[in-house]
Design an enzyme around this catalytic site. Structure first.
Site, mmCIF file in Angstrom:
data_model
loop_
_atom_site.group_PDB
_atom_site.id
_atom_site.type_symbol
_atom_site.label_atom_id
_atom_site.label_comp_id
_atom_site.label_asym_id
_atom_site.label_seq_id
_atom_site.Cartn_x
_atom_site.Cartn_y
_atom_site.Cartn_z
ATOM 1 N N ASP A 16 0.928 -1.073 -0.085
ATOM 2 C CA ASP A 16 -0.149 0.119 0.054
ATOM 3 C C ASP A 16 0.873 1.338 -0.107
ATOM 4 O OD1 ASP A 16 -2.306 -1.556 -0.080
ATOM 5 O OD2 ASP A 16 -2.588 -1.431 1.959
ATOM 6 N N ARG A 96 1.179 5.066 16.824
ATOM 7 C CA ARG A 96 0.761 5.937 15.903
ATOM 8 C C ARG A 96 1.404 7.479 16.377
ATOM 9 N NH1 ARG A 96 1.098 2.521 12.075
ATOM 10 N NH2 ARG A 96 -0.935 1.197 11.900
ATOM 11 N N ASP A 125 -6.620 4.503 12.583
ATOM 12 C CA ASP A 125 -5.343 5.049 12.585
ATOM 13 C C ASP A 125 -5.320 6.206 11.772
ATOM 14 O OD1 ASP A 125 -3.823 2.889 14.158
ATOM 15 O OD2 ASP A 125 -4.047 1.695 12.305
ATOM 16 N N SER A 178 -4.269 -8.284 7.137
ATOM 17 C CA SER A 178 -3.686 -6.943 7.322
ATOM 18 C C SER A 178 -2.921 -7.112 8.732
ATOM 19 C CB SER A 178 -4.811 -5.915 7.310
ATOM 20 O OG SER A 178 -3.934 -4.778 7.979
HETATM 21 N N1 ARG Z 1 -7.664 -2.438 15.926
HETATM 22 C C1 ARG Z 1 -6.393 -2.097 16.255
HETATM 23 C C2 ARG Z 1 -6.552 -0.643 16.579
HETATM 24 O O1 ARG Z 1 -7.332 0.165 16.118
HETATM 25 C C3 ARG Z 1 -5.503 -2.559 15.321
HETATM 26 C C4 ARG Z 1 -5.696 -1.660 14.109
HETATM 27 C C5 ARG Z 1 -4.527 -2.147 12.824
HETATM 28 N N2 ARG Z 1 -4.701 -3.331 12.519
HETATM 29 C C6 ARG Z 1 -3.999 -4.082 11.706
HETATM 30 N N3 ARG Z 1 -4.149 -5.429 11.461
HETATM 31 N N4 ARG Z 1 -3.468 -3.523 10.686
HETATM 32 O O2 ARG Z 1 -5.484 -0.137 17.289
#
Ligand code: ARG
Length: 400
Positions: A16, A96, A125, A178
């Site tokens: 991506d 993040r 995110d 993912s």
């Molecule tokens: N649900 C989790 C959060 O919002 C992880 C999000 C990212 N997950 C991923 N498999 N890329 O913090």
């Protein structure tokens, strides 16, 4: 002339964000600067950097942010016992704001006018990145290619786009999950996991052994804390990064730290995610236990509510916020005596506290014991109960 002169992109080296480099050059920006940030995900970031340049970035940076991640983000969240909706230790979420901070630093350094991330419109995110930038540098323009590029959301079309633009791709068309990984844990979603009735296949996991494979004999472990920060494993003093790395291996071997959770996203969606967080789960358990040994009841009961709030702030992208800063001030005070050692037994997915000691322990054997060493004033109980129960007694007497 494009609307943006120079844009700084959070670049992982995956499909991506590689596509994002090309897409940004095609549609939005004269120049793309790629930034790969090491949060302990154990990926070849030098290879990612080369790939970014190959795909069209004018500059590519690698930032080793592991120390800052552990000391300024993970440890404060550990001191707040932060778990979202009682379970998720927030590995992705806590990374993040630091990635956002690193990107802003590079944007300032390279005099870029915009920043970009690879998140979609459906997740948390995007909020975490963008709210962080609003707090840190509201002048920055923000582009979220994956929110705008429409059909490229389809994985197969994305792979075709990559092929057309000579972007090297590791994932095949049926690439399943993912995944987001850092020192504090691993998040896995998509593919078969989108059916919340389906048990996650073994291939969804990589940091933890299954319960069947985990050793048949328990392993004992001692963790030392100083002011709410873990400082040693089995009496060996370790820096934060090494301690978490080691613990991920030890606890992962025993199948500790697997979670299968349906959670409430900030954007209103319920999503199903698999988490692996061996070190985080062990440290969170040990830390909380030690806090309860050394801090009084009212403080710990009050703090539990604030801890939940703290986890929500991290989850909802409000790391850079006055409330989080204020809670850190409170937490610092509460950690002054959180020094001591926990003894844990790791066995088949369980992390069991079997011993604790601290120079600040409030446990008083004389008061607690039922044997001859008893120092408790038994006569005081009667009067205490009389007064303690006076309110309810008065209430139920009326109207009898
Ligand atoms: N649900 C989790 C959060 O919002 C992880 C999000 C990212 N997950 C991923 N498999 N890329 O913090």
């Amino acid at each position: 002339m494009k609307e943006i002169k120079k844009i700084v992109l959070a670049y992982s080296g995956g499909l991506d964000t590689s596509i994002a480099v090309r897409w940004l050059l095609e549609h939005k920006a004269e120049e793309v600067v790629a930034v790969s940030i090491d949060l302990g995900q154990n990926e070849d970031l030098e290879a990612a950097k080369q790939k970014a340049l190959k795909v069209g970035a004018s500059q590519a940076f690698i930032i080793d942010a592991r120390k800052e991640f552990v000391e300024d983000f993970i440890f404060p969240s550990l001191q707040a016992n932060a778990k979202y909706e009682f379970d998720y230790p927030l590995a992705t979420a806590i990374g993040r704001p630091l990635i956002a901070k690193c990107l802003n630093d590079i944007a300032v350094q390279t005099q870029a006018d915009a920043v970009a991330h690879g998140c979609t419109a459906k997740g948390n995110d995007q909020v975490r990145f963008e709210v962080s930038w609003l707090a840190l540098n509201p002048q920055l323009k923000v582009i979220a290619p994956a929110r705008e590029w429409g059909e490229l959301c389809n994985r197969n079309l994305a792979i075709d786009y990559a092929a057309k633009h000579n972007i090297p791709v590791n994932s095949t068309k049926k690439s399943l999950y993912s995944i987001d990984l850092n020192l504090w844990g691993r998040s896995v979603e998509c593919g078969i996991l989108e059916d919340p009735w389906v048990e996650p296949p073994e291939d969804a996991y990589s940091l933890t052994k299954s319960l069947i494979e985990a050793p048949n004999t328990p392993e004992y472990l001692e963790i030392g804390f100083e002011k709410g920060i873990p400082i040693s494993l089995n009496n060996e003093r370790l820096d934060g990064i090494s301690l978490i790395e080691k613990l991920n291996i030890i606890a992962g071997e025993h199948g500790i730290g697997r979670l299968d959770q349906v959670e409430n996203r900030l954007v209103g969606i319920k999503s199903r995610e698999i988490y692996e967080a061996p070190a985080a789960m062990v440290l969170l358990k040990a830390h909380r236990e030690l806090e309860y040994l050394v801090n009084p009841k009212d403080l710990m009961h009050f703090k539990a509510g604030l801890d939940q709030k703290y986890a929500e702030l991290i989850y909802n992208g409000l790391w850079f916020s006055p409330l989080r800063e204020a809670l850190d001030g409170f937490n610092q005070k509460t950690q002054q005596r959180v020094t001591g050692t926990l003894r844990l037994k790791l066995y088949k997915g369980n992390c069991i506290v079997v011993g604790r000691k601290s120079e600040f322990s409030l446990y008083n054997e004389g008061l607690a014991t039922y044997d001859a060493k008893d120092t408790f004033d038994h006569a005081s109980a009667q009067g205490f109960i009389k007064l303690f129960g006076l309110g309810v007694k008065s209430f139920y007497e009326v109207g009898k």
